[in-house]
Design a protein around this motif. Structure first.
Motif, PDB file in Angstrom:
ATOM      1  N   GLU A 257       0.926  -0.950   0.163  1.00 42.29           N
ATOM      2  CA  GLU A 257      -0.216  -0.141  -0.183  1.00 42.29           C
ATOM      3  C   GLU A 257       0.953   1.221  -0.031  1.00 42.29           C
ATOM      4  OE1 GLU A 257      -3.420   1.619  -0.662  1.00 42.29           O
ATOM      5  OE2 GLU A 257      -3.397  -0.604  -0.535  1.00 42.29           O
ATOM      6  N   PHE A 258       2.050   1.295   0.347  1.00 43.42           N
ATOM      7  CA  PHE A 258       2.867   2.275   0.531  1.00 43.42           C
ATOM      8  C   PHE A 258       3.502   2.833  -0.799  1.00 43.42           C
ATOM      9  CE2 PHE A 258       2.951   2.414   5.349  1.00 43.42           C
ATOM     10  CZ  PHE A 258       3.563   3.344   5.450  1.00 43.42           C
ATOM     11  N   ASP A 259       3.560   1.584  -1.435  1.00 45.26           N
ATOM     12  CA  ASP A 259       4.743   1.632  -2.778  1.00 45.26           C
ATOM     13  C   ASP A 259       2.993   1.851  -3.530  1.00 45.26           C
ATOM     14  OD1 ASP A 259       6.902   1.090  -4.626  1.00 45.26           O
ATOM     15  OD2 ASP A 259       5.651  -0.443  -5.228  1.00 45.26           O
ATOM     16  N   THR A 260       1.626   1.828  -3.556  1.00 48.06           N
ATOM     17  CA  THR A 260       1.018   2.135  -4.442  1.00 48.06           C
ATOM     18  C   THR A 260       0.869   3.727  -4.081  1.00 48.06           C
ATOM     19  OG1 THR A 260       0.271  -0.268  -4.865  1.00 48.06           O
ATOM     20  CG2 THR A 260      -1.515   1.850  -5.218  1.00 48.06           C
ATOM     21  N   ALA A 261       0.453   4.547  -2.306  1.00 47.42           N
ATOM     22  CA  ALA A 261       0.891   5.596  -2.833  1.00 47.42           C
ATOM     23  C   ALA A 261       1.717   6.063  -2.554  1.00 47.42           C
ATOM     24  CB  ALA A 261       0.802   6.015  -0.974  1.00 47.42           C
ATOM     25  N   LEU A 262       2.791   5.785  -3.568  1.00 48.20           N
ATOM     26  CA  LEU A 262       3.565   6.662  -3.920  1.00 48.20           C
ATOM     27  C   LEU A 262       4.042   7.124  -5.300  1.00 48.20           C
ATOM     28  CD1 LEU A 262       7.306   4.674  -1.469  1.00 48.20           C
ATOM     29  CD2 LEU A 262       6.031   7.791  -0.696  1.00 48.20           C
ATOM     30  N   ILE A 263       3.275   5.798  -5.671  1.00 50.59           N
ATOM     31  CA  ILE A 263       2.839   6.242  -7.321  1.00 50.59           C
ATOM     32  C   ILE A 263       1.985   6.709  -7.583  1.00 50.59           C
ATOM     33  CG2 ILE A 263       2.366   4.190  -9.404  1.00 50.59           C
ATOM     34  CD1 ILE A 263       4.281   1.879  -8.297  1.00 50.59           C
ATOM     35  N   ASP A 264       0.111   7.143  -6.554  1.00 50.85           N
ATOM     36  CA  ASP A 264      -0.303   7.676  -7.012  1.00 50.85           C
ATOM     37  C   ASP A 264      -0.484   8.676  -6.896  1.00 50.85           C
ATOM     38  OD1 ASP A 264      -1.877   7.211  -5.119  1.00 50.85           O
ATOM     39  OD2 ASP A 264      -3.054   5.459  -5.146  1.00 50.85           O
ATOM     40  N   GLY A 265       0.343   9.232  -5.325  1.00 46.09           N
ATOM     41  CA  GLY A 265       0.292  10.455  -5.392  1.00 46.09           C
ATOM     42  C   GLY A 265      -0.825  11.097  -4.381  1.00 46.09           C
ATOM     43  N   ARG A 266      -1.259   9.645  -3.667  1.00 47.69           N
ATOM     44  CA  ARG A 266      -2.235  10.121  -2.893  1.00 47.69           C
ATOM     45  C   ARG A 266      -2.456  10.692  -1.767  1.00 47.69           C
ATOM     46  NH1 ARG A 266      -3.414   4.208  -0.357  1.00 47.69           N
ATOM     47  NH2 ARG A 266      -3.312   3.888  -2.880  1.00 47.69           N
ATOM     48  N   HIS A 267      -1.456  11.088  -1.358  1.00 45.49           N
ATOM     49  CA  HIS A 267      -0.962  11.763   0.103  1.00 45.49           C
ATOM     50  C   HIS A 267      -0.555  13.699  -0.584  1.00 45.49           C
ATOM     51  CE1 HIS A 267      -2.783   9.191   2.581  1.00 45.49           C
ATOM     52  NE2 HIS A 267      -1.218   7.927   1.637  1.00 45.49           N
ATOM     53  N   ILE A 268      -0.096  13.734  -1.618  1.00 46.98           N
ATOM     54  CA  ILE A 268       0.440  14.903  -2.638  1.00 46.98           C
ATOM     55  C   ILE A 268      -0.239  16.001  -1.876  1.00 46.98           C
ATOM     56  CG2 ILE A 268       0.614  16.223  -4.977  1.00 46.98           C
ATOM     57  CD1 ILE A 268       1.467  13.530  -5.825  1.00 46.98           C
ATOM     58  N   LEU A 269      -1.419  16.367  -1.661  1.00 47.78           N
ATOM     59  CA  LEU A 269      -2.223  17.734  -1.205  1.00 47.78           C
ATOM     60  C   LEU A 269      -1.849  18.153  -0.359  1.00 47.78           C
ATOM     61  CD1 LEU A 269      -6.148  16.839  -3.080  1.00 47.78           C
ATOM     62  CD2 LEU A 269      -4.068  18.623  -3.947  1.00 47.78           C
ATOM     63  N   ILE A 270      -1.968  17.396   0.754  1.00 48.29           N
ATOM     64  CA  ILE A 270      -1.161  16.700   2.541  1.00 48.29           C
ATOM     65  C   ILE A 270      -0.112  17.540   2.672  1.00 48.29           C
ATOM     66  CG2 ILE A 270      -1.237  16.089   4.588  1.00 48.29           C
ATOM     67  CD1 ILE A 270      -3.773  14.168   3.687  1.00 48.29           C
ATOM     68  N   VAL A 271       0.992  16.935   1.830  1.00 48.66           N
ATOM     69  CA  VAL A 271       1.920  17.753   1.590  1.00 48.66           C
ATOM     70  C   VAL A 271       2.145  19.097   0.598  1.00 48.66           C
ATOM     71  CG1 VAL A 271       4.486  17.492   1.094  1.00 48.66           C
ATOM     72  CG2 VAL A 271       2.921  15.714   2.051  1.00 48.66           C
ATOM     73  N   ASP A 272       1.633  19.243   0.379  1.00 48.76           N
ATOM     74  CA  ASP A 272       1.536  20.490  -0.316  1.00 48.76           C
ATOM     75  C   ASP A 272       0.879  21.662   0.154  1.00 48.76           C
ATOM     76  OD1 ASP A 272       2.659  19.517  -3.147  1.00 48.76           O
ATOM     77  OD2 ASP A 272       1.411  19.766  -4.080  1.00 48.76           O
ATOM     78  N   ALA A 273      -0.068  20.932   1.016  1.00 46.43           N
ATOM     79  CA  ALA A 273      -1.022  22.318   2.170  1.00 46.43           C
ATOM     80  C   ALA A 273      -0.437  22.485   2.933  1.00 46.43           C
ATOM     81  CB  ALA A 273      -2.548  21.789   2.104  1.00 46.43           C
ATOM     82  N   ASP A 274       0.630  21.480   3.661  1.00 43.37           N
ATOM     83  CA  ASP A 274       1.446  21.947   4.627  1.00 43.37           C
ATOM     84  C   ASP A 274       2.561  23.057   4.387  1.00 43.37           C
ATOM     85  OD1 ASP A 274       0.247  20.485   6.657  1.00 43.37           O
ATOM     86  OD2 ASP A 274       1.884  18.861   7.092  1.00 43.37           O
ATOM     87  N   GLN A 275       3.244  22.350   3.553  1.00 43.82           N
ATOM     88  CA  GLN A 275       5.178  22.882   2.869  1.00 43.82           C
ATOM     89  C   GLN A 275       3.968  24.895   2.772  1.00 43.82           C
ATOM     90  OE1 GLN A 275       6.536  21.848  -0.726  1.00 43.82           O
ATOM     91  NE2 GLN A 275       8.589  22.283   0.273  1.00 43.82           N
TER      92      GLN A 275
END
Length: 176
Positions: A109-127
């Protein structure tokens, strides 16, 4: 049902702007552990992502940390990755998946999450929020509206955080 008792006051929040490929953030781990031990659930410690461009795996590491949160192991994962920043430097994303496996998380699931970018918006918002409040490096702490920069020196920071947390907790006690 009409319950007129006042709502419980929120616990003070310590936002920790962090980057998982940052040696200074690794140095801050002992302070964070001590704060968690001292305050327990009387202080909410919130990891906020601030990946720096100079670290090429930091953005992926932030996404992986969010996947760990989703799988219920946010802090253990963050501590495991921070404790081994040199391996992250060398190995990149495969290392992030390996740490998940070591902690008994769903590595696929980690591998898939890194490929599909499902958490990018959280990281972008924090930044984006970090930039908006003047975060320039990591670690940076924000508590009670006060920003404390740990990317220059960790010296005295935990004491300063404790001072502010103790004051906020005392004020909270007076209000209740």
């Amino acid at each position: 049902m009409n319950d007129s008792s006042p709502a419980p006051l929120a616990v003070p929040v310590l936002d920790v702007w962090c980057e998982l490929q940052c040696p200074d953030c690794r140095s801050a781990l002992d302070d964070l552990r001590a704060l968690r031990a001292r305050y327990g659930d009387r202080l909410e410690l919130r990891l906020r992502h601030f990946p720096l461009e100079k670290h090429k795996h930091a953005f992926a590491a932030a996404q992986a940390a969010e996947e760990a949160v989703e799988q219920g192991q946010g802090w253990p994962y963050v501590e495991a990755v921070l404790g081994r920043v040199e391996e992250l430097d060398r190995e990149g994303e495969p290392f992030l998946v390996e740490v998940a496996r070591e902690l008994g998380l769903d590595a696929e699931e980690f591998d898939t999450a890194l490929i599909d970018g499902r958490h990018i918006l959280i990281v972008d918002a924090d930044q984006a929020e970090g930039k908006a409040i003047g975060v320039t490096g990591t670690p940076t702490y924000v508590i009670g509206g006060e920003r404390l920069d740990g990317n220059k020196s960790q010296k005295g920071l935990r004491e300063r955080v404790e001072e502010i947390a103790d004051r906020l907790l005392a004020e909270r006690e007076q209000e209740s």
